[in-house]
Write an enzyme that holds these catalytic residues in place. Structure first.
Site, PDB file in Angstrom:
ATOM      1  N   HIS A 123     -11.894 -11.235  -0.232  1.00 34.35           N
ATOM      2  CA  HIS A 123     -13.163 -10.542  -1.209  1.00 34.35           C
ATOM      3  C   HIS A 123     -12.639 -11.055  -3.195  1.00 34.35           C
ATOM      4  O   HIS A 123     -11.590 -10.796  -2.971  1.00 34.35           O
ATOM      5  CB  HIS A 123     -13.795 -10.139  -0.524  1.00 34.35           C
ATOM      6  CG  HIS A 123     -12.456  -9.116  -0.713  1.00 34.35           C
ATOM      7  ND1 HIS A 123     -12.918  -8.388   0.446  1.00 34.35           N
ATOM      8  CD2 HIS A 123     -12.640  -8.209  -1.622  1.00 34.35           C
ATOM      9  CE1 HIS A 123     -11.860  -7.148   0.443  1.00 34.35           C
ATOM     10  NE2 HIS A 123     -11.831  -7.083  -1.081  1.00 34.35           N
ATOM     11  N   ARG A 229       1.971  -7.606   1.678  1.00 38.29           N
ATOM     12  CA  ARG A 229       1.146  -6.640   2.876  1.00 38.29           C
ATOM     13  C   ARG A 229      -0.119  -8.034   2.714  1.00 38.29           C
ATOM     14  O   ARG A 229      -0.520  -7.697   1.619  1.00 38.29           O
ATOM     15  CB  ARG A 229       0.988  -5.660   2.280  1.00 38.29           C
ATOM     16  CG  ARG A 229       0.165  -4.681   3.488  1.00 38.29           C
ATOM     17  CD  ARG A 229      -0.132  -4.079   2.287  1.00 38.29           C
ATOM     18  NE  ARG A 229      -0.858  -3.211   3.434  1.00 38.29           N
ATOM     19  CZ  ARG A 229      -2.495  -2.593   3.417  1.00 38.29           C
ATOM     20  NH1 ARG A 229      -2.927  -3.401   2.420  1.00 38.29           N
ATOM     21  NH2 ARG A 229      -3.856  -2.172   4.082  1.00 38.29           N
ATOM     22  N   ASP A 231      -3.781  -7.728   2.912  1.00 37.60           N
ATOM     23  CA  ASP A 231      -5.113  -6.940   2.816  1.00 37.60           C
ATOM     24  C   ASP A 231      -5.782  -7.290   4.007  1.00 37.60           C
ATOM     25  O   ASP A 231      -6.322  -8.542   3.685  1.00 37.60           O
ATOM     26  CB  ASP A 231      -5.315  -5.880   1.829  1.00 37.60           C
ATOM     27  CG  ASP A 231      -6.166  -4.760   2.067  1.00 37.60           C
ATOM     28  OD1 ASP A 231      -6.259  -4.316   2.120  1.00 37.60           O
ATOM     29  OD2 ASP A 231      -7.459  -5.664   0.881  1.00 37.60           O
ATOM     30  N   LYS A 234      -7.574  -8.745   8.873  1.00 45.04           N
ATOM     31  CA  LYS A 234      -8.504  -9.413   9.866  1.00 45.04           C
ATOM     32  C   LYS A 234     -10.256  -9.937   9.362  1.00 45.04           C
ATOM     33  O   LYS A 234     -10.601 -10.316  10.413  1.00 45.04           O
ATOM     34  CB  LYS A 234      -9.815  -7.852  10.211  1.00 45.04           C
ATOM     35  CG  LYS A 234     -10.532  -7.812  11.639  1.00 45.04           C
ATOM     36  CD  LYS A 234     -11.118  -6.081  12.003  1.00 45.04           C
ATOM     37  CE  LYS A 234     -11.400  -6.439  13.042  1.00 45.04           C
ATOM     38  NZ  LYS A 234     -11.714  -4.630  13.933  1.00 45.04           N
ATOM     39  N   HIS A 235     -10.205  -9.624   8.235  1.00 45.30           N
ATOM     40  CA  HIS A 235     -11.133 -10.323   7.647  1.00 45.30           C
ATOM     41  C   HIS A 235     -11.447 -11.668   7.595  1.00 45.30           C
ATOM     42  O   HIS A 235     -12.077 -12.689   6.450  1.00 45.30           O
ATOM     43  CB  HIS A 235     -11.849  -9.635   6.992  1.00 45.30           C
ATOM     44  CG  HIS A 235     -12.707  -8.257   6.894  1.00 45.30           C
ATOM     45  ND1 HIS A 235     -13.741  -7.994   7.831  1.00 45.30           N
ATOM     46  CD2 HIS A 235     -11.584  -7.081   6.941  1.00 45.30           C
ATOM     47  CE1 HIS A 235     -14.008  -6.972   8.144  1.00 45.30           C
ATOM     48  NE2 HIS A 235     -12.610  -5.751   7.645  1.00 45.30           N
ATOM     49  N   GLU A 258      -2.411  -6.361   7.492  1.00 49.22           N
ATOM     50  CA  GLU A 258      -3.509  -5.123   7.781  1.00 49.22           C
ATOM     51  C   GLU A 258      -4.423  -5.253   8.856  1.00 49.22           C
ATOM     52  O   GLU A 258      -5.330  -5.823   8.828  1.00 49.22           O
ATOM     53  CB  GLU A 258      -3.767  -4.094   6.873  1.00 49.22           C
ATOM     54  CG  GLU A 258      -4.326  -3.747   6.831  1.00 49.22           C
ATOM     55  CD  GLU A 258      -5.838  -2.841   6.245  1.00 49.22           C
ATOM     56  OE1 GLU A 258      -6.194  -2.183   6.155  1.00 49.22           O
ATOM     57  OE2 GLU A 258      -6.698  -4.148   6.027  1.00 49.22           O
ATOM     58  N   HIS A 329      -3.016   3.911   4.124  1.00 46.38           N
ATOM     59  CA  HIS A 329      -3.586   4.475   3.295  1.00 46.38           C
ATOM     60  C   HIS A 329      -5.227   4.790   4.332  1.00 46.38           C
ATOM     61  O   HIS A 329      -6.088   5.655   3.485  1.00 46.38           O
ATOM     62  CB  HIS A 329      -3.735   4.083   2.140  1.00 46.38           C
ATOM     63  CG  HIS A 329      -4.261   2.812   1.607  1.00 46.38           C
ATOM     64  ND1 HIS A 329      -3.129   1.777   2.601  1.00 46.38           N
ATOM     65  CD2 HIS A 329      -5.833   2.694   1.464  1.00 46.38           C
ATOM     66  CE1 HIS A 329      -4.063   0.744   1.961  1.00 46.38           C
ATOM     67  NE2 HIS A 329      -5.159   1.137   1.363  1.00 46.38           N
TER      68      HIS A 329
END
Length: 479
Positions: A123, A229, A231, A234-235, A258, A329
């Site tokens: 996004h 990484r 981020d 999943k999306h 992640e 985090h």
């Protein structure tokens, strides 16, 4: 997943199919990347200059990799603002700029430490509160660039800073995620907050977007970044992920996603998101299944038996695909995940397990109290027990792990003859008699507890007693 919004609760259930698990493991072995199990410091929300300044200390503790927060154009002082990109074409945010980032990477490289970059490709920043269009970086930032074009061009990673590079046609239709068990819904709709918030604009992985994201990754690789990484993986659809992470980009890189799950096999969040990610990419991932096993084992009424071989039961990721941790985090900074925070003593025991076992790449999180938890993870990276555990990990990382003994309260395992780890979660001490000949422990050698060097086990006979005090971990290293 990153931002200030209230996160939804993740669903539970997974197709617990033995054939599926075997196939998934086989695929992971075929496509695995050989990564040394060196400890990663997650320097969460650290200024790049701070990482540079601490390079000597980070190296002396034994870290070999540092993960830093997202490096691109973003604004806002809050930690979650780093996860709302405005422009990938340059690095310019409160943590530093492209020049700061380059200096950090080179300084760490000189110390033998690799830099991993946190990336956000799902996004763009939610800027609906200040403008209605979806042009990025937007007229205000373009005006900022034009006012000092030579400076901003000196920070450029790729592209032409005189124009917007993303527009309305580069986003999926607006709409907030409501069905968190539906992969399509989660991957093609927006992460939204309450009170009419329109959410984080969800990028469409069209050719233009994919090429821009690839250009960004190539630029970071050129600077010297060694890992990414992903981020909020999943999306993102696996089509999007594989379109961006081509062979050219993944070569000699360590990439991990992640994907937050509630557990491992038998959990819907694993079945619908993490299992497909592992089977359809060659990436690693946060080992949330192992983290759930740790939480269950260390909980009141739980059994340490769960930590004997969690991989065999689908409750931990394959060793070559796993990023292990006791805290990330997202857990303390998002209300929906705070239930996963371990008791401080249990967290210490969990760290002893992940830094004592073989398999996986351990990650140690260290922040600036962004979650307002009384500085609990402030400077965690250099706490005495963490330093000692990393010393143990680095000394034994080339030695295989064998379980010696276990029960509901404790687990005792060794790394060949080089080291022994004992963890007792219960409130009473545990005596463990070990057949040292059968377990190949060396006689007439000191095994010194790195967590308290005054404690030494001196093995002189076939049967030797190891005492595990209540609520403590021991990590004996052969001298």
């Amino acid at each position: 997943m990153k931002c200030k919004y209230l996160w939804q609760k993740y669903n539970k259930s997974l197709l617990d199919n033995s054939i599926f698990k075997i196939l998934l493991l086989s695929i992971s072995l075929i496509f695995s990347i050989s990564i040394k199990a060196d400890v990663i410091l997650h320097a969460f929300n650290w200024n790049y200059s701070q990482v540079t300044e601490q390079a000597d200390e980070i190296s002396s503790i034994g870290y070999k990799k540092v993960l830093v927060s997202p490096a691109y154009k973003s604004t806002g002082d809050q930690w979650w603002a780093r996860y709302q990109p405005q422009d990938l074409r340059l690095i310019d945010n409160p943590l530093g700029n492209t020049n700061d980032f380059r200096i950090m990477v080179q300084t760490l490289k000189n110390k033998g430490i690799e830099v991993y970059a946190d990336i956000v490709f799902n996004h763009m920043a939610n800027e609906s509160y200040k403008r209605a269009d979806l042009n990025y970086p937007g007229d205000a930032i373009l005006s900022q660039y034009s006012s000092n074009l030579s400076y901003y061009n000196s920070l450029k990673l790729f592209g032409d800073l005189s124009n917007n590079y993303i527009n309305e046609s580069d986003f999926n239709p607006a709409g907030c995620i409501t069905d968190w068990g539906n992969a399509g819904h989660v991957q093609y709709w927006r992460l939204c907050g309450g009170n009419g918030d329109t959410g984080l604009p969800d990028l469409d992985p069209n050719n233009k977007i994919v090429e821009q994201q690839k250009s960004y990754l190539k630029a970071l690789k050129q600077i010297g970044v060694s890992g990414f990484r992903v981020d909020a993986a999943k999306h993102m659809s696996n089509y999007h992920i594989n379109s961006v992470f081509t062979d050219e980009i993944t070569k000699n890189m360590h990439i991990f996603g992640e994907i937050i799950t509630s557990s491992g096999a038998g959990d819907d969040s694993y079945d619908n998101f993490l299992a497909p990610y592992l089977s359809q990419t060659n990436h690693s991932a946060y080992d949330f299944p192992l983290f759930a096993s740790l939480r269950n084992a260390l909980s009141f009424g739980g059994s340490m038996n769960l930590l004997v071989d969690p991989i065999a039961y689908g409750q931990a990721l394959p060793k070559n695909r796993s990023i292990t941790f006791s805290i990330t985090h997202d857990i303390p900074t998002n209300t929906g995940f705070r239930y996963q925070i371990l008791d401080p003593v249990d967290e210490m025991l969990a760290n002893a397990y992940i830094l004592g076992r073989d398999g996986g790449v351990p990650m140690i999180y260290s922040d600036h109290n962004e979650s307002n938890d009384g500085n609990r993870w402030l400077d965690l990276y250099k706490r005495d027990d963490i330093k000692a555990m990393i010393k143990f990990h680095n000394e034994v990382k080339d030695h295989d792990m064998q379980i010696i003994a276990f029960n509901d309260c404790m687990i005792l395992f060794k790394r060949n003859h080089a080291g022994i780890v004992g963890i007792n979660k219960c409130g009473s001490g545990q005596d463990v008699w070990v057949d040292t000949a059968n377990h190949n422990l060396y006689w007439y050698r000191n095994y010194k507890n790195v967590l308290n060097p005054t404690e030494v086990q001196y093995v002189t006979s076939q049967w030797h007693k190891f005492y595990l005090p209540p609520r403590q971990a021991k990590m004996w290293l052969m001298q």
